[in-house]
Design a protein around this motif. Structure first.
Motif, PDB file in Angstrom:
ATOM      1  N   UNK A 142       0.842  -1.189   0.000  1.00 31.93           N
ATOM      2  CA  UNK A 142       0.000   0.000   0.000  1.00 31.93           C
ATOM      3  C   UNK A 142       0.873   1.233   0.000  1.00 31.93           C
ATOM      4  N   UNK A 143       0.248   2.386  -0.135  1.00 37.38           N
ATOM      5  CA  UNK A 143       1.014   3.635  -0.039  1.00 37.38           C
ATOM      6  C   UNK A 143       0.315   4.568   0.925  1.00 37.38           C
ATOM      7  N   UNK A 144       1.124   5.381   1.580  1.00 32.80           N
ATOM      8  CA  UNK A 144       0.572   6.323   2.550  1.00 32.80           C
ATOM      9  C   UNK A 144       1.093   7.726   2.227  1.00 32.80           C
ATOM     10  N   UNK A 145       0.204   8.704   2.348  1.00 30.80           N
ATOM     11  CA  UNK A 145       0.570  10.091   2.032  1.00 30.80           C
ATOM     12  C   UNK A 145       1.340  10.716   3.191  1.00 30.80           C
ATOM     13  N   UNK A 146       2.224  11.632   2.876  1.00 29.04           N
ATOM     14  CA  UNK A 146       2.880  12.438   3.905  1.00 29.04           C
ATOM     15  C   UNK A 146       3.955  11.691   4.659  1.00 29.04           C
ATOM     16  N   UNK A 147       4.552  12.367   5.615  1.00 30.18           N
ATOM     17  CA  UNK A 147       5.719  11.805   6.299  1.00 30.18           C
ATOM     18  C   UNK A 147       5.388  10.767   7.368  1.00 30.18           C
ATOM     19  N   UNK A 148       4.159  10.815   7.967  1.00 35.68           N
ATOM     20  CA  UNK A 148       3.931   9.898   9.082  1.00 35.68           C
ATOM     21  C   UNK A 148       2.697   9.040   8.896  1.00 35.68           C
ATOM     22  N   UNK A 149       2.899   7.740   8.666  1.00 37.91           N
ATOM     23  CA  UNK A 149       1.764   6.817   8.658  1.00 37.91           C
ATOM     24  C   UNK A 149       1.214   6.677  10.078  1.00 37.91           C
ATOM     25  N   UNK A 150       0.098   5.975  10.250  1.00 35.69           N
ATOM     26  CA  UNK A 150      -0.400   5.664  11.593  1.00 35.69           C
ATOM     27  C   UNK A 150       0.524   4.632  12.212  1.00 35.69           C
ATOM     28  N   UNK A 151       0.973   4.885  13.420  1.00 40.27           N
ATOM     29  CA  UNK A 151       1.852   3.939  14.112  1.00 40.27           C
ATOM     30  C   UNK A 151       1.222   3.573  15.451  1.00 40.27           C
ATOM     31  N   UNK A 152       1.820   2.553  16.118  1.00 45.28           N
ATOM     32  CA  UNK A 152       1.302   2.145  17.428  1.00 45.28           C
ATOM     33  C   UNK A 152       1.904   2.981  18.562  1.00 45.28           C
ATOM     34  N   UNK A 153       2.935   3.744  18.258  1.00 38.80           N
ATOM     35  CA  UNK A 153       3.765   4.284  19.349  1.00 38.80           C
ATOM     36  C   UNK A 153       3.499   5.738  19.705  1.00 38.80           C
ATOM     37  N   UNK A 154       2.390   6.334  19.226  1.00 37.90           N
ATOM     38  CA  UNK A 154       2.202   7.767  19.469  1.00 37.90           C
ATOM     39  C   UNK A 154       1.171   8.130  20.515  1.00 37.90           C
ATOM     40  N   UNK A 155       0.604   7.147  21.236  1.00 38.39           N
ATOM     41  CA  UNK A 155      -0.437   7.463  22.231  1.00 38.39           C
ATOM     42  C   UNK A 155       0.168   8.180  23.432  1.00 38.39           C
ATOM     43  N   UNK A 156      -0.544   9.201  23.935  1.00 35.79           N
ATOM     44  CA  UNK A 156      -0.058   9.980  25.074  1.00 35.79           C
ATOM     45  C   UNK A 156      -1.140  10.047  26.152  1.00 35.79           C
ATOM     46  N   UNK A 157      -0.748  10.132  27.446  1.00 35.68           N
ATOM     47  CA  UNK A 157      -1.746  10.242  28.525  1.00 35.68           C
ATOM     48  C   UNK A 157      -2.711  11.390  28.228  1.00 35.68           C
ATOM     49  N   UNK A 158      -3.996  11.136  28.433  1.00 36.83           N
ATOM     50  CA  UNK A 158      -5.021  12.131  28.141  1.00 36.83           C
ATOM     51  C   UNK A 158      -5.715  11.898  26.809  1.00 36.83           C
ATOM     52  N   UNK A 159      -5.069  11.150  25.883  1.00 33.79           N
ATOM     53  CA  UNK A 159      -5.716  10.828  24.606  1.00 33.79           C
ATOM     54  C   UNK A 159      -6.962   9.965  24.854  1.00 33.79           C
ATOM     55  N   UNK A 160      -7.912  10.085  23.944  1.00 32.06           N
ATOM     56  CA  UNK A 160      -9.097   9.231  24.019  1.00 32.06           C
ATOM     57  C   UNK A 160      -8.857   7.960  23.214  1.00 32.06           C
ATOM     58  N   UNK A 161      -9.461   6.863  23.668  1.00 32.93           N
ATOM     59  CA  UNK A 161      -9.354   5.575  22.961  1.00 32.93           C
ATOM     60  C   UNK A 161     -10.653   5.349  22.193  1.00 32.93           C
ATOM     61  N   UNK A 162     -10.522   5.123  20.896  1.00 30.84           N
ATOM     62  CA  UNK A 162     -11.690   4.905  20.030  1.00 30.84           C
ATOM     63  C   UNK A 162     -11.626   3.541  19.358  1.00 30.84           C
TER      64      UNK A 162
END
Ligand SMILES: [Mg+2]
Length: 333
Positions: A142-162
């Protein structure tokens, strides 16, 4: 039963596989040594692979077209979890003596239907004989636009889980196919079994979440196990509330009759929905992304700081008590 043996390798490729490659110009009709694919300069290549063994991941008498479609779709679900758009795929088919011409014809028909639906084509592969059971492998590009695909490592305290869609239908569908959910009406049983056999990769949602979600994964091992993967990669923890986990009407019916199935819903896997985290100031963008993709999403909890004293993922019931799960999810070994 009258088994029509497989033709020789080159006839097999020409008859069953080359038609799947006509929409991929760089595949050269599967008649050259390798495929050559164009990737535009502002996109990056995303690659994933999944394998299924007869007797372990599918049953010999499962319809071959559905086996093919599920194998392609679990790969597409991994592309979705990275925010990628499908480009092409490769097959490695290690076929045992049980795989005859009718089986391969149905397998190819399943691939033809789904590659048309999801907009990709066969770019190449290999087909071999094996003395062991049939093993089917698809590599998806597949191909992804822009510099950052979705990764597993970017969650931060306070983020909502969907999560997208509904959770638990895959595991309950497998239970239904095994004859465990006899108390359900036929409609609900069929609905769950179809969700198990034919997952819906959330490709449009994944692409719309690039730059919005802080982390993402597809729910293949189980909701709690996959959220644990995000937490481990991001070095955070998370809390989710069972009452907010979206359930299909069929799953609600199953749980009403058998409340202990909740464990299966939370840890069963095979849903292939997207599980993702969103910073609080990007909630509106997440809602817009879901609307663009035409997929329902639901906030089920939040990310917290990691705490070595506590489980990475804490699940609370309607009364606010923490629910202890026997197993977080599926492990292959
Ligand atoms: Mg995955």
């Amino acid at each position: 039963m009258n088994k029509k043996p497989l033709p020789g390798e080159f006839e097999l490729i020409a008859r069953y596989l080359a038609p799947l490659a006509t929409a991929c110009p760089g595949a050269f009709g599967l008649a050259d040594d390798a495929a050559v694919l164009d990737v535009s300069p502002d996109r990056r290549l995303v690659v994933t692979v999944d394998a299924m063994a007869a007797g372990t991941h599918f049953l010999r008498d499962d319809p071959a077209d559905l086996v093919a479609r599920k194998l392609l779709r679990v790969n597409l679900s991994d592309l979705a979890a990275m925010g990628a758009a499908p480009l092409a795929y490769l097959t490695t088919l290690a076929l045992d003596g049980e795989a005859d011409a009718a089986w391969l014809e149905a397998f190819a028909a399943g691939l033809a239907a789904d590659q048309a639906q999801f907009g990709l084509a066969l770019a190449g592969g290999d087909t071999i004989r094996t003395d062991g059971p049939t093993v089917l492998t698809i590599t998806a590009l597949g191909t992804v636009a822009g510099p950052s695909p979705l990764r597993r490592n970017g969650a931060r305290p306070g983020d909502l889980v969907y999560v997208s869609g509904t959770i638990g239908d895959g595991a309950l569908g497998l239970a239904a196919l095994k004859g465990e959910l006899d108390q359900l009406d036929d409609g609900a049983r069929t609905q769950l079994a179809e969700r198990y056999r034919l997952p819906q990769p959330r490709l449009a949602l994944g692409q719309a979440l690039v730059g919005v979600a802080s982390a993402a994964i597809d729910v293949s091992d189980g909701l709690v196990a996959d959220l644990t993967h995000i937490c481990a990669a991001s070095d955070v923890a998370a809390e989710i509330e069972t009452a907010r986990v979206p359930l299909s009407t069929a799953a609600q019916q199953a749980l009403a009759g058998q409340p202990d199935l909740l464990e299966r819903v939370l840890s069963g896997g095979d849903d292939y929905e997207l599980l993702f985290t969103v910073p609080p100031d990007a909630e509106g963008e997440a809602t817009e992304a879901a609307a663009t993709a035409g997929v329902e999403i639901a906030a089920i909890g939040r990310v917290t700081a990691s705490d070595p004293e506590l489980d990475k993922v804490r699940v609370t019931g309607p009364d606010g008590d923490i629910i202890a799960l026997e197993s977080a999810g599926y492990e292959h070994f």
